[in-house]
Design an enzyme around this catalytic site. Structure first.
Site, PDB file in Angstrom:
ATOM      1  N   ARG A  27      40.311  70.437  43.080  1.00 35.04           N
ATOM      2  CA  ARG A  27      40.874  69.099  43.197  1.00 35.04           C
ATOM      3  C   ARG A  27      40.596  68.231  41.971  1.00 35.04           C
ATOM      4  O   ARG A  27      41.159  67.156  41.820  1.00 35.04           O
ATOM      5  CB  ARG A  27      40.339  68.425  44.483  1.00 35.04           C
ATOM      6  CG  ARG A  27      40.903  69.060  45.752  1.00 35.04           C
ATOM      7  CD  ARG A  27      40.114  68.677  46.997  1.00 35.04           C
ATOM      8  NE  ARG A  27      38.936  69.533  47.183  1.00 35.04           N
ATOM      9  CZ  ARG A  27      38.092  69.432  48.221  1.00 35.04           C
ATOM     10  NH1 ARG A  27      38.315  68.524  49.160  1.00 35.04           N
ATOM     11  NH2 ARG A  27      37.053  70.243  48.314  1.00 35.04           N
ATOM     12  N   LYS A  34      33.722  71.940  38.296  1.00 34.21           N
ATOM     13  CA  LYS A  34      33.452  70.576  38.784  1.00 34.21           C
ATOM     14  C   LYS A  34      32.017  70.103  38.541  1.00 34.21           C
ATOM     15  O   LYS A  34      31.803  68.992  38.046  1.00 34.21           O
ATOM     16  CB  LYS A  34      33.765  70.488  40.281  1.00 34.21           C
ATOM     17  CG  LYS A  34      33.405  69.144  40.890  1.00 34.21           C
ATOM     18  CD  LYS A  34      33.930  68.962  42.292  1.00 34.21           C
ATOM     19  CE  LYS A  34      33.188  69.794  43.303  1.00 34.21           C
ATOM     20  NZ  LYS A  34      33.683  69.555  44.665  1.00 34.21           N
ATOM     21  N   GLN A  85      27.131  83.999  42.917  1.00 29.60           N
ATOM     22  CA  GLN A  85      28.025  84.231  44.059  1.00 29.60           C
ATOM     23  C   GLN A  85      29.335  84.729  43.447  1.00 29.60           C
ATOM     24  O   GLN A  85      30.135  83.946  42.937  1.00 29.60           O
ATOM     25  CB  GLN A  85      28.254  82.925  44.850  1.00 29.60           C
ATOM     26  CG  GLN A  85      29.122  83.114  46.066  1.00 29.60           C
ATOM     27  CD  GLN A  85      29.594  81.787  46.675  1.00 29.60           C
ATOM     28  OE1 GLN A  85      29.577  80.738  46.012  1.00 29.60           O
ATOM     29  NE2 GLN A  85      30.018  81.817  47.914  1.00 29.60           N
ATOM     30  N   ASN A 390      19.027  47.089  -3.384  1.00 32.99           N
ATOM     31  CA  ASN A 390      20.248  46.392  -2.996  1.00 32.99           C
ATOM     32  C   ASN A 390      21.445  47.208  -3.463  1.00 32.99           C
ATOM     33  O   ASN A 390      21.536  47.563  -4.626  1.00 32.99           O
ATOM     34  CB  ASN A 390      20.264  44.993  -3.630  1.00 32.99           C
ATOM     35  CG  ASN A 390      21.290  44.119  -2.936  1.00 32.99           C
ATOM     36  OD1 ASN A 390      22.486  44.435  -2.938  1.00 32.99           O
ATOM     37  ND2 ASN A 390      20.840  43.046  -2.331  1.00 32.99           N
ATOM     38  N   ALA A 436      28.025  46.823 -12.186  1.00 29.85           N
ATOM     39  CA  ALA A 436      29.135  46.921 -11.235  1.00 29.85           C
ATOM     40  C   ALA A 436      30.245  47.783 -11.809  1.00 29.85           C
ATOM     41  O   ALA A 436      30.470  47.797 -13.018  1.00 29.85           O
ATOM     42  CB  ALA A 436      29.649  45.531 -10.913  1.00 29.85           C
ATOM     43  N   ARG A 453      31.091  52.509 -17.360  1.00 33.40           N
ATOM     44  CA  ARG A 453      32.480  52.075 -17.238  1.00 33.40           C
ATOM     45  C   ARG A 453      32.992  51.792 -18.640  1.00 33.40           C
ATOM     46  O   ARG A 453      32.223  51.630 -19.590  1.00 33.40           O
ATOM     47  CB  ARG A 453      32.563  50.810 -16.379  1.00 33.40           C
ATOM     48  CG  ARG A 453      31.855  49.643 -17.011  1.00 33.40           C
ATOM     49  CD  ARG A 453      31.797  48.434 -16.090  1.00 33.40           C
ATOM     50  NE  ARG A 453      31.296  47.285 -16.809  1.00 33.40           N
ATOM     51  CZ  ARG A 453      30.586  46.314 -16.245  1.00 33.40           C
ATOM     52  NH1 ARG A 453      30.274  46.381 -14.966  1.00 33.40           N
ATOM     53  NH2 ARG A 453      30.185  45.297 -16.955  1.00 33.40           N
TER      54      ARG A 453
HETATM   55  C1  UD1 Z   1      31.744  70.295  52.311  1.00 27.51           C
HETATM   56  C2  UD1 Z   1      31.457  70.527  53.809  1.00 27.51           C
HETATM   57  C3  UD1 Z   1      31.930  69.313  54.599  1.00 27.51           C
HETATM   58  C4  UD1 Z   1      31.252  68.068  54.068  1.00 27.51           C
HETATM   59  C5  UD1 Z   1      31.438  67.911  52.551  1.00 27.51           C
HETATM   60  C6  UD1 Z   1      30.543  66.817  52.049  1.00 27.51           C
HETATM   61  C7  UD1 Z   1      31.694  72.928  54.111  1.00 27.51           C
HETATM   62  C8  UD1 Z   1      32.550  73.995  54.630  1.00 27.51           C
HETATM   63  N1  UD1 Z   1      32.175  71.697  54.227  1.00 27.51           N
HETATM   64  O1  UD1 Z   1      33.149  70.188  52.168  1.00 27.51           O
HETATM   65  O2  UD1 Z   1      31.627  69.484  55.961  1.00 27.51           O
HETATM   66  O3  UD1 Z   1      31.762  66.926  54.732  1.00 27.51           O
HETATM   67  O4  UD1 Z   1      31.069  69.117  51.870  1.00 27.51           O
HETATM   68  O5  UD1 Z   1      30.787  66.535  50.695  1.00 27.51           O
HETATM   69  O6  UD1 Z   1      30.615  73.189  53.661  1.00 27.51           O
HETATM   70  N2  UD1 Z   1      30.526  76.010  46.872  1.00 27.51           N
HETATM   71  C9  UD1 Z   1      29.939  77.193  46.489  1.00 27.51           C
HETATM   72  N3  UD1 Z   1      30.494  78.363  46.912  1.00 27.51           N
HETATM   73  C10 UD1 Z   1      31.586  78.412  47.708  1.00 27.51           C
HETATM   74  C11 UD1 Z   1      32.175  77.184  48.092  1.00 27.51           C
HETATM   75  C12 UD1 Z   1      31.618  75.992  47.669  1.00 27.51           C
HETATM   76  O7  UD1 Z   1      28.939  77.214  45.790  1.00 27.51           O
HETATM   77  O8  UD1 Z   1      32.009  79.525  48.036  1.00 27.51           O
HETATM   78  C13 UD1 Z   1      29.917  74.743  46.418  1.00 27.51           C
HETATM   79  C14 UD1 Z   1      30.834  73.880  45.591  1.00 27.51           C
HETATM   80  O9  UD1 Z   1      30.683  74.163  44.200  1.00 27.51           O
HETATM   81  C15 UD1 Z   1      30.367  72.462  45.933  1.00 27.51           C
HETATM   82  C16 UD1 Z   1      29.789  72.614  47.321  1.00 27.51           C
HETATM   83  O10 UD1 Z   1      29.592  73.986  47.550  1.00 27.51           O
HETATM   84  O11 UD1 Z   1      29.352  72.020  45.056  1.00 27.51           O
HETATM   85  C17 UD1 Z   1      30.700  72.047  48.381  1.00 27.51           C
HETATM   86  O12 UD1 Z   1      31.954  72.665  48.311  1.00 27.51           O
HETATM   87  P1  UD1 Z   1      33.297  71.864  48.488  1.00 27.51           P
HETATM   88  O13 UD1 Z   1      34.426  72.803  48.360  1.00 27.51           O
HETATM   89  O14 UD1 Z   1      33.300  70.657  47.642  1.00 27.51           O
HETATM   90  O15 UD1 Z   1      33.170  71.435  50.027  1.00 27.51           O
HETATM   91  P2  UD1 Z   1      33.912  70.248  50.746  1.00 27.51           P
HETATM   92  O16 UD1 Z   1      35.303  70.649  51.036  1.00 27.51           O
HETATM   93  O17 UD1 Z   1      33.709  68.990  50.033  1.00 27.51           O
HETATM   94 CA    CA Z   2      32.773  68.460  48.150  1.00 25.73          CA
END
Ligand code: UD1
Ligand code: CA
Length: 473
Positions: A27, A34, A85, A390, A436, A453
């Site tokens: 997003r 991000k 991951q 200067n 100068a 000069r």
């Molecule tokens: C998540 C929560 C939501 C909460 C919100 C708060 C889940 C499913 N949902 O949603 O309930 O209200 O945060 O901000 O957890 N990430 C990983 N590996 C993955 C997926 C995500 O490391 O496979 C990390 C992302 O980099 C991020 C964090 O987890 O830093 C949250 O992921 P994001 O996709 O932003 O979750 P939200 O949709 O915001």
């Molecule tokens: Ca988030």
């Protein structure tokens, strides 16, 4: 009878942290992952890692995936362990990757989304305290939002007990109207957490493994799930978009500016004062509107920074005056120096005490000695300028011949007349005077007068003669 305070708990369980930073952050619509988007002087996730360090966690495991190498590099200075991951199958899957690393760990795990940089120490401590006091298997921070769009909603039964979290994409219309949201900040009992994570099933709509799904699983297994309601939703703002990044930075920026004002700094217009979280500013320093102080800049006491200046990774002593519109990068400015207006200090400048670098002067990789003046329209590069020198307007150190860079040395008390070109390598001796308009290519001895000069030629009456000749035509 005096009430005795109960001391709780006698021995705190050990604490590790898991920070989730593997997602791409679609997003944001960015080529940069991000969690590395900068905010107030740090990558977004850096704020979370600093918080973990302040909480005194034993280990911080950072789950990385998208642009893993770039993230590792950007976070190299933090004492964290990186866990890869490989595929990002959701937040539960992210935490599961730390299972091997946390094998045998019996304490609590603080699990934090990498995109909640505004979490404060106090709220994180309340989370830990509540978790331990309640003897919970899991505790999460929630908050109330007028516009909860994008967040997981908290589901409760009629008695108000926690039931679970539903993600927006999976929620019914009625569930979407719930204003209590999941912050993505949790504390778990480590052993129970991993057992429960294995039971999480892919979500119906997106097929991801959602971390909040462990909560009902732990609850059903007889564990207590506690919640902490954050009074101030700004502390748990999750950043998914550029607009949220700007909003979060606005909040962080005011926190920093307020901290400065409490410590005795005058910020004439807090709304347009931009100071990195890593910067330090001394008391009785005055910062005028539209000033940016970046990186680990240190500004001493009693300085005045006028409007439109950008100062990054630099050290300013006490009572330094920076007039409007200056750019100062990776440089050191000693006490009572005066810069600008519109001076440009490129990296590695040392401006000594009471020196003056005036308007439209560019200085690069040079020392300007104590009490020396470079008042206007000058370029000083790769130079060592002594004390009480200067340098007249329009002087240029010609430090580059198209192939290499060369040094200019101007010794103490030398006087360089206006519009001089000093062709480096060259040395101007102590107390020498350069006329100068000179082009100086050879060393000038101490106390010598140098002319470089063409000799001036005056022809008596010739101007009048020219005019007379023209009038006849
Ligand atoms: C998540 C929560 C939501 C909460 C919100 C708060 C889940 C499913 N949902 O949603 O309930 O209200 O945060 O901000 O957890 N990430 C990983 N590996 C993955 C997926 C995500 O490391 O496979 C990390 C992302 O980099 C991020 C964090 O987890 O830093 C949250 O992921 P994001 O996709 O932003 O979750 P939200 O949709 O915001
Ligand atoms: Ca988030």
């Amino acid at each position: 009878m005096p009430r005795t305070k109960t001391i709780f708990p006698p021995v705190l369980p050990e604490l590790c942290a898991v920070v989730m930073a593997a997602g791409q952050g679609t997003r944001m619509r960015s080529d940069l992952v991000k969690v590395l988007h900068p905010m107030g002087g740090l990558p977004m996730v850096g704020h979370v890692l600093d918080l973990c360090a302040r909480l005194g966690v034993k280990r911080t495991l950072t789950v990385i995936g998208h642009q893993a190498e770039r993230v590792r590099e950007a976070l190299a200075t933090y004492s964290v362990e990186f866990i890869l991951q490989q595929d990002q199958r959701g937040t539960a899957h992210a935490v599961l990757q730390t299972e091997a690393a946390l094998q045998g760990f019996q304490g609590d795990v603080l699990v934090i989304n990498g995109d909640v940089p505004l979490l404060t120490d106090a709220l994180a401590e309340t989370l830990l305290h509540t978790h331990r006091k309640a003897g919970a298997q899991a505790t999460l921070i929630t908050t109330m939002l007028d516009n909860p769009a994008g967040y997981g909603r908290v589901l409760r039964d009629r008695r108000g007990s926690f039931k679970g979290i539903v993600e927006e994409v999976e929620a019914t219309a009625a569930q979407r109207r719930v204003k209590e949201i999941n912050s993505g900040i949790y504390c778990f009992n480590a052993r129970r957490l991993f057992a429960a994570l294995h039971q999480v099933r892919p979500s119906a709509v997106k097929g991801e493994l959602y971390l909040p799904e462990v909560l009902p699983i732990l609850g059903k297994a007889g564990g207590r799930i506690a919640t902490v309601l954050a009074d101030d939703p700004r502390e748990v703002l999750g950043i998914n978009t550029r607009a949220e990044l700007a909003e979060a930075y606005g909040i962080l920026r005011l926190r920093v500016v307020n901290r400065l004002m409490e410590a005795g700094v005058t910020c004439v217009d807090p709304a347009t004062t931009y100071v990195s979280v890593l910067a330090a500013v001394g008391r009785d320093t005055v910062i005028y509107p539209h000033v940016q102080v970046e990186g680990r800049t240190e500004i001493g006491e009693g300085c005045t920074i006028h409007s439109g200046c950008r100062i990054r990774e630099s050290r300013l002593g006490n009572r330094v005056t920076v007039l409007d519109g200056c750019v100062i990068r990776e440089s050191e400015i000693a006490d009572e120096a005066v810069l600008g207006p519109y001076a440009h200090l490129r990296p590695e400048c040392r401006i000594r005490r009471k020196a003056k670098v005036g308007n439209f002067v560019e200085v690069k990789k040079s020392v300007i000695g104590e009490g020396s003046k470079v008042p206007h329209l000058t370029y000083v590069g790769d130079s060592t300028v002594g004390e009480r020198v200067n340098i007249g307007a329009g002087t240029i150190t010609c430090n580059y011949d198209g192939f290499g860079k060369f040094q200019t040395v101007i010794e103490d008390e030398a006087f360089i007349g206006s519009n001089t070109s000093l062709v480096a390598p060259v040395r101007i001796g102590r107390g020498a005077i350069v006329a100068a308009g000179s082009t100086i290519t050879q060393e000038v001895a101490p106390d010598a007068l140098a002319f470089g000069r063409a000799q001036q030629v005056n022809k008596e009456g010739r101007a009048a003669a020219i005019r007379a000749a023209r009038a006849k035509k």
